[in-house]
Design a protein around this motif. Structure first.
Motif, mmCIF file in Angstrom:
data_model
loop_
_atom_site.group_PDB
_atom_site.id
_atom_site.type_symbol
_atom_site.label_atom_id
_atom_site.label_comp_id
_atom_site.label_asym_id
_atom_site.label_seq_id
_atom_site.Cartn_x
_atom_site.Cartn_y
_atom_site.Cartn_z
ATOM 1 N N GLU A 187 -30.443 11.661 -0.348
ATOM 2 C CA GLU A 187 -30.463 11.189 -1.740
ATOM 3 C C GLU A 187 -30.756 9.685 -1.778
ATOM 4 O OE1 GLU A 187 -27.618 11.122 -5.739
ATOM 5 O OE2 GLU A 187 -27.185 12.478 -4.075
ATOM 6 N N ILE A 209 -36.729 10.965 -2.901
ATOM 7 C CA ILE A 209 -35.726 11.986 -3.208
ATOM 8 C C ILE A 209 -34.641 11.307 -4.030
ATOM 9 C CG2 ILE A 209 -33.999 13.548 -2.240
ATOM 10 C CD1 ILE A 209 -35.815 13.927 0.179
ATOM 11 N N THR A 210 -34.607 11.617 -5.299
ATOM 12 C CA THR A 210 -33.676 10.922 -6.192
ATOM 13 C C THR A 210 -32.298 11.577 -6.228
ATOM 14 O OG1 THR A 210 -34.481 12.202 -8.084
ATOM 15 C CG2 THR A 210 -35.543 10.081 -7.642
ATOM 16 N N SER A 211 -32.239 12.885 -5.956
ATOM 17 C CA SER A 211 -30.955 13.589 -6.068
ATOM 18 C C SER A 211 -30.851 14.680 -5.004
ATOM 19 C CB SER A 211 -30.800 14.214 -7.464
ATOM 20 O OG SER A 211 -30.882 13.241 -8.476
ATOM 21 N N TYR A 212 -29.602 15.021 -4.685
ATOM 22 C CA TYR A 212 -29.338 16.038 -3.672
ATOM 23 C C TYR A 212 -28.065 16.777 -4.051
ATOM 24 C CZ TYR A 212 -28.171 18.231 0.788
ATOM 25 O OH TYR A 212 -27.862 19.134 1.757
ATOM 26 N N GLN A 213 -28.091 18.131 -3.923
ATOM 27 C CA GLN A 213 -26.893 18.918 -4.195
ATOM 28 C C GLN A 213 -26.946 20.216 -3.402
ATOM 29 O OE1 GLN A 213 -23.978 18.396 -6.200
ATOM 30 N NE2 GLN A 213 -23.412 20.178 -4.998
ATOM 31 N N PHE A 217 -32.917 19.341 -3.143
ATOM 32 C CA PHE A 217 -33.284 17.946 -3.372
ATOM 33 C C PHE A 217 -34.463 17.909 -4.345
ATOM 34 C CE2 PHE A 217 -35.525 19.453 0.395
ATOM 35 C CZ PHE A 217 -36.848 19.088 0.154
#
Length: 657
Positions: A187, A209-213, A217
């Motif tokens: 992230e 990659i702005t976000s990860y969960q 991603f």
């Protein structure tokens, strides 16, 4: 897992696969290794992987979490081939959508899986790709896929076997689990991507990659210059083992890639490929490499200049500035630099003269201050005088500790008038104008500063006793300054203008020691305080790389001991020679604060570390054509042990009124 269709949303097949090493998936060969594991079994999505993401085909920037519970009923497997039925239940807010598909699958001896899901109500098939994995002692099917048309859904899961008679799978729900912490560091990271399939060229693009969960991603990117692809968004999934499904949207066109991710937060890469309905690699390879922080790269190479700016640039590159707007091409260029090339590029983003602008301004105005010192040597001469003096000289500050110095040149004109109030006292005033150009000494970091300076001064002297004199001078002024920087790595130039003010005050004691009738020595002690205060300013011309520069103040408090020799060659001709050494008690390491106009916090640029010691020497001659007219000339040099050398020349025409 995941295969669904409704009257509102019609899903379409996405294709692509590669093995962990980036090679083609092997052709389907007969294998009985997994037949007993797969035959006549049921599979479900465990709670930890119920989370899936849905996004409109307009872009992946803000995917929405949904729940996906997919149940498989598989028949007899023969030599690795099997069939079955898939029922997918998707929880999208309050809505629950159900879709049924038939399955045609194959698993290789090594455990690579390809599954083709065909909706029973008609439609396009979807490819699921994965591997047989052992998780906590249980054999599972690790699967990844993306499906959809106007809306796109992506899901990954460890599909686990179950007995419907004794176990009820958990309901569909977007559970925010953390079953893939291994890749959470992705992230906020920027990546370089080379993909002829996406861009039509081998030139690299970049994405963030702005976000990860929980293994998912997403983010956005920009194609390389010259590509018709333009900007793109991305949504992918990565399993704990590093299997990665990488999907991009560019102008409504979806490209899916499958492969492997490896490495860590310091050095990571993805090797992927497009794939067909059989799960075989089509040959359109795409490679992605994590971009190392610019500051880390500089430190590894031993660089020390601009580290704060490098860190700030990197942080900016992970925001929207990294894939859109005026800074994005510059970041793409920085990503592909290393060693001295990266160091030079970062230096080009720093304030002009690496923060030495105010100090250099003070140095270039030394010629004006010297005019008053020269006139103060005339103590004891009677009458009133007007005088005119050209101002000219050069200064060069050498590079120091890897920080570039500068060179200055220019000239101007000073006009003055003074009067002997008595045989023991004199007072005078002076006005000067000069134009100076100061340029950085590093050709790889082109930057320059132009100054138009206007100065006023008051000077005077008083003979405390015949052999002891006190002199003083007060002066100040302002400069209209224009600066420019070339950012060649981004094919840009930045420039700005600002005003600076200068103040100076000094006093000295000197005594005359006759050595012979025509020769005398004049030792002296001086104390001088000076400062330059530069206003804040905003640059333009380089987009987000233009700087908003903070105010800066440079100060000196210098005590100087000097010795001057005067030799009267003839009644109307005298020669002078002088030497001196001074110590600056306010010796400052030059630094200045600034921020990029494209965003981010401010950063400090630390510039030259200067020596407090200053040394000077000069030679002069004065000749009087008549009792009313005198011409004097002097050449002087000032130097410091930190590499500053200043040359000046003076020619004064004095008229007695």
């Amino acid at each position: 897992m995941l295969r669904w269709r409704t009257s509102v949303i019609v899903m379409s097949a996405m294709m692509g696969a590669t093995c962990v090493a980036g090679c083609a998936r092997p052709a389907q060969a007969q294998s009985t290794v997994w037949d007993s594991t797969i035959s006549n079994t049921n599979w479900y999505v465990p709670t930890a992987q119920l989370l899936a993401y849905i996004s409109p085909k307009t872009g992946f920037t803000n995917p929405v979490p949904i729940g996906d519970q997919t149940l498989w009923t598989l028949g007899t497997a023969t030599n690795g081939a099997f069939t079955g039925t898939s029922v997918a239940q998707l929880r999208i807010g309050p809505a629950l959508l159900t879709d049924t598909s038939t399955i045609q699958g194959f698993v290789t001896t090594s455990g690579q899986i390809t599954m083709l899901f065909t909706p029973t109500g008609g439609g396009t098939a979807t490819v699921g790709l994965g591997y047989m994995r052992a998780v906590n002692g249980v054999t599972s099917m690790e699967m990844q896929m993306i499906t959809g048309d106007s809306l796109l859904v992506t899901h990954w899961a460890y599909m686990l076997p179950y007995d419907p008679a004794t176990f009820t799978p958990p309901p569909s729900a977007p559970v925010p689990a953390n079953s893939v912490p291994q890749w959470a560091w992705t992230e906020g990271t920027p990546w370089r991507i080379v993909s002829p399939a996406l861009f039509g060229t081998q030139a690299p693009g970049r994405f963030v990659i702005t976000s990860y969960q929980n293994g998912y991603f997403w983010g956005a990117g920009i194609a390389p210059a010259g590509s018709t692809a333009g900007g793109f968004t991305l949504l992918g999934s990565v399993t704990p083992e590093g299997s990665v499904l990488f999907n991009t949207l560019s102008r409504g066109s979806l490209t899916s890639l499958y492969g492997a991710m490896s490495g860590n937060a310091s050095n990571a890469q993805m090797v992927t490929s497009t794939y067909d309905l059989t799960g075989s690699m089509t040959g359109d390879l795409a490679t992605m490499a994590l971009i190392q922080p610019y500051g880390t790269a500089l430190r590894s190479a031993g660089g020390r200049v601009g580290l704060e700016a490098a860190d700030m640039l990197y942080r900016l590159s992970t925001t929207s500035a990294g894939w859109s707007g005026s800074m994005a091409p510059g970041f793409a260029a920085l990503d592909n630099l290393s060693g001295p090339s990266l160091s030079n590029a970062v230096k080009q983003t720093l304030p002009v003269l690496t923060g030495a602008a105010s100090q250099a301004t003070y140095v270039t105005q030394q010629a004006f201050r010297q005019t008053m010192i020269n006139r103060l040597d005339d103590i004891g001469r009677t009458g009133r005088h007007v005088w005119m003096q050209p101002l000219g000289g050069t200064a060069r500050q050498a590079d120091r500790d890897g920080i570039a110095g500068y060179g200055a040149s220019g000239g101007g004109l000073a006009f003055g008038a003074d009067a002997a109030l008595s045989p023991r006292a004199m007072v005078g005033g002076v006005f000067g104008y000069s134009r100076q150009t100061i340029a950085g000494s590093d050709d790889a970091v082109p930057n320059r500063l132009g100054l138009s300076s206007y100065q006023l001064g008051l000077y005077g002297a008083y003979a405390i006793r015949p052999d002891l004199m006190l002199d003083y001078q007060l002066d100040g002024g302002w400069s209209d300054n224009g600066e420019s920087r070339s950012l060649s790595f981004a094919n840009m130039s930045a420039g700005g203008s600002y005003r600076s003010s200068t103040g100076h005050g000094g006093a000295g004691l000197k005594t005359r020691i006759p050595v012979a009738d025509s020769f005398a020595l004049i030792p002296s002690l001086r104390l001088d305080y000076g400062m330059v205060r530069s206003n804040a300013y905003r640059e333009s011309g380089a987009g987000g790389f233009s700087l908003n520069v903070d105010p800066q103040t440079y100060q000196e408090l210098t005590a100087t001991a000097g010795l001057k020799a005067v030799y009267q060659v003839a009644r109307q001709v005298r020669l002078t020679a002088d030497v001196g050494a001074g110590y600056n008690a306010l010796n400052q390491r030059l630094q200045i604060g600034a921020a990029f106009s494209g965003g981010g916090d401010g950063f400090v640029t630390s510039g030259l570390g200067l020596s407090p010691w200053t040394y000077s020497a000069g030679l002069g001659v004065a000749t009087a054509g008549t009792d009313r007219l005198e011409l004097s000339m002097r050449y002087g040099v000032n130097a410091t042990s930190s590499g500053l050398v200043q040359h000046s020349g003076h020619a004064v025409l004095k008229l007695r009124l």
